[in-house]
Design an enzyme around this catalytic site. Sequence first.
Site, PDB file in Angstrom:
ATOM      1  N   HIS A  28       0.801  -0.989  -0.029  1.00  0.00           N
ATOM      2  CA  HIS A  28      -0.224   0.009  -0.023  1.00  0.00           C
ATOM      3  C   HIS A  28       0.811   1.262   0.115  1.00  0.00           C
ATOM      4  CE1 HIS A  28      -4.038   1.575   0.942  1.00  0.00           C
ATOM      5  NE2 HIS A  28      -3.338   2.637   1.336  1.00  0.00           N
ATOM      6  N   HIS A  47     -10.661   2.239  -1.790  1.00  0.00           N
ATOM      7  CA  HIS A  47     -10.931   1.852  -0.366  1.00  0.00           C
ATOM      8  C   HIS A  47     -11.535   0.458  -0.381  1.00  0.00           C
ATOM      9  CE1 HIS A  47     -10.696   3.748   3.725  1.00  0.00           C
ATOM     10  NE2 HIS A  47      -9.450   3.794   3.237  1.00  0.00           N
TER      11      HIS A  47
END
Lengths: 763, 256
Positions: free
Chosen positions: A59, A109
């Site tokens: 990430h 998300h």
Amino acid sequence: MRTLGSLPIAGCSDGEIRRLAQQHGLALRADELRTIADTLGRDPTVVEAHAFDAQWSEHCSYKSSRHHLKKLPTTGESVIIGPGEDSGVVALGEHNGERYGIVVAHESHNHPSQVVPFEGAATGIGGIVRDVLCMGAEIIAVADPLRFGRIDDTGSHQRYVAQSAVDGISAYGNAIGVPNIAGDLYFDERFDDNCLVNVVSLGLVKEPEIIHSHAPHDAAGWSIVLVGKATDPSGFGGASFSSVTLDAADEAANKGAVQVPDPFLKNVIIRASYRVFAYLRERGCTVGFKDLGAGGIMGCSAEICSAGGFGADIDLDRVNVAIPGLRPEVIAVGETQERLIWVLPPGVVDDVLRIYNDEFTLPLIAHNARAVVIGTVTEAKRYVLHHGGERVMDVDIDFLTGSIRDELPFVHKASTVTESGAQALGERAGDLMNVFVDVLSHRDVCSREPLYQRYDSVVRGRTVMPRSQGVAGVLAPIDDSVLAVALAVAGNPRYGKIDAHHAARHAVSFACAQVVAAGAAPVGLTDCLNFGNPRNTDHYSEFVAAVEGLAHAAHGLHLPFVSGNVSLYNESSSGTAVPASAIVSCIGTMRNVEGVITPGLKRAGSELFRIGTGGSHVGGTVVADLFGIDAALAPIDEGRERNDNAFLLAAIDRGLVRAARALGDGGLLAALAQMAFASPHFPNVGAVVTLASPVALFNEYGGYLVETDDARRLRDLAAEFEAGITSVGRTTPSPTIVLADGTEASLDHLYRSWRAPLVEVYG
Amino acid sequence: MNARVAVLVFPGTNSEDETLRLLRAFDLDADLVHWSRAHTLPAYGAYVLPGGFAYEDRIRAGAIAAHDPMMDHVIAGARSGKLVLGICNGAQIVLEAGLVPGTGAERTPTAAFTKNAPIPKFICKHVYVKLAIAPDRCAITAALPEGALIPAWAAHGEGRLAATDEHLDEIARGGHMAFVYAHEDGSTAPSATPNGSALGCAALTNIEGNVLAIMPHVERDAWNFNHPDRRAGTAMLAPSGGSLLFKSFAQAVRRL
């Protein structure tokens, strides 16, 4: 240096290290922990281990993607800031002698939205607008590309996800007062275990007023100021959580990793930050400003300082916390929402604190929310954290934030399907009118209004074309200026399942086409790459193929990627990955908003033309889905598309186009019907269609349907551009669509077929 | 000198900028006043409460904001004849403060703008509102033509007027219902009402006619580029139909 609570790496076997990592909830691999211990020359503290766990997660580090992303073109005339900061910036134009830029950011998300959809999707909006805000910009729009699983079973989790994620986006975006102007929505069973919630946000900034995501060159000794919500244990482990596959057994831990949204506090932080921008401009100050995302205080402060060539020294005891007794690693890397970090020179710190804390009363808005000095930018390139009077972290800042790289295996393989599917469609289609109605009520074509009417698309009063009127959203963002910006998204999972490379190219093409159909010139792209586990060679190969597809398309269309995001591990523990999903957004600009084109049919008696042919393939189309046809995606020629786009913009410029729509899901007839539904005179402008070939009526790749009342000049201009155009039919004063075989359907009937399917899901 | 206009910003307000911009377009001397500057409010002659989610719409939209110290000044000002215009969340606050219909005690509302029906969710939709009182019944609408039809955007989750039959009767008989929802052709069928509002009500005024609470955002159809059916030949940056209410408000401010 505190040695208590260190992880004893030295002398341990890989198996022992793995157990240790698991015990501490770390996703770091044994070899990575060993590298850390070797480089530090000692065992890492628990805080350090968690810091590296976040910072070296996919990430944050893009360790298995960054080297492929280098293939994307990122420069061009329109680029003010390319990838590398929190958002990209493209040029909008000049107004009253000042140059304006459009800030753009695009993220996913996905994992949080799958586990706790309302909060997960809401914090998606919350995070993306911070990325735009911290560039010194006014936040002017959001968009939401969504991919959900099968929603037919009313009791299923995936239906709950599909509904609740939309509620979360609506609740957050509406409350902060940012219009939602674009988006798309697809359903597929391979999203059952992994929905995709992508979010895009735009901002407006004057070019000289851009604030960068790094400490300025003379920042040694400056203050690091944390502003926002009190730090709490929510979102601990969030970066690593999004960098592993979702496992149902870890439900409790997964939920803990999701952050808690507070749009009410954010609304106030945004307004207070605008006031700080104005104050800093008056003072003529250069500063740094950055959003807290993955890795929390540690990730943000380390990146903003290292990007400026500095270190940081931070006292975690100065952080405003929600509850006492939080462990230092939770304060350091927890991902509590609604926080940002400033790097400020000493002379302005008190005034900035006063604006947040007194003028905008943050401590009264949410429990212990405030702006507070937490540390100092240091000349020494160390990243140092203190807690309880002890040093709990002290590492080389570039080692922490520097690029690490995972070389993973991948293969180049062409799609196995080669058939065009045209013959199968001819054999199976039967009555065209029946197919037309089935296409309109298909889940990927039917009206999205039940969803987007939950979003405020007009707050701030600058909306020119909301989703109820167009496909691309259009804004006139500057007071008293005719400059306008358009935004559209694309990324078709039906295509992604067949061929990741060509699906990515079609995504770029379709995102651009929607912007062009509104009358805007494409100036920049963003991408969010949503794929499965990179350690699965098949899935990683799809990722690599998609990146190459994006690069090919962007080169061919002469457009840069200015911002983007990678979301891997979108697969469940059973190994089912999402369809290859390179989701693209395109930003377009318009010199004069008078040139905006809406898709609604304007009058009876106009002629209808198709620009581009779409070819003879039907793979991945809605009709292929309806009739179970396995076929290849159409080849795509970006050079020709670029020419078609230039032709359409020229035709619009010369006033030859009354209405236009890019051809997408469902193809030409679906586009025509939706242009009739969007007509200001609905249902009183219908059409007669003269094209008869099922392939021409239902293929989806590229091109436009346009309404013109000057067919002769349009043909002449097409000849000048050597653009292919085909007569499709004409508009009529009767409330019907008549097909070439003479069958006729009332617009009212077609409208009801198209409008109904999502009503029971979204109300 | 004209009276100054305060645009109130509560924590959670989100439509202050476009509201301020349109007021200034009609040459009004208008400022944003944030909650921490409540003490400056008495110096203003008119108050505009813009849209948003003040205090997060906790309990019920407008219920908490009606008790913000800023509202002490607004209530006192309304009593002394100052103009008060509430839009969307601002309308909800004005109603919760008891200023409209103004038939009950201060901060004891006799009606509420509450959860939309039949779908109890936020809706964003272009609408028309029609003036349902004599223009001069309310100072803020006095410069509008009889039966004026004004375009606007409904963008709210709690816009349905609800009250007891007795209070609804009082609203109807007392001429409090300033605007009703209408179709583009001016007809007023229930299908024109986006939120199930009682009586098709879109806006309320008080007995004295110096306070107006309107749910749809007229300021979001303020310029031709905002208006869905842009007719060829209209300048995109020129004011569109929604601005007419602000124009009438500006004239009322000049009469103060």
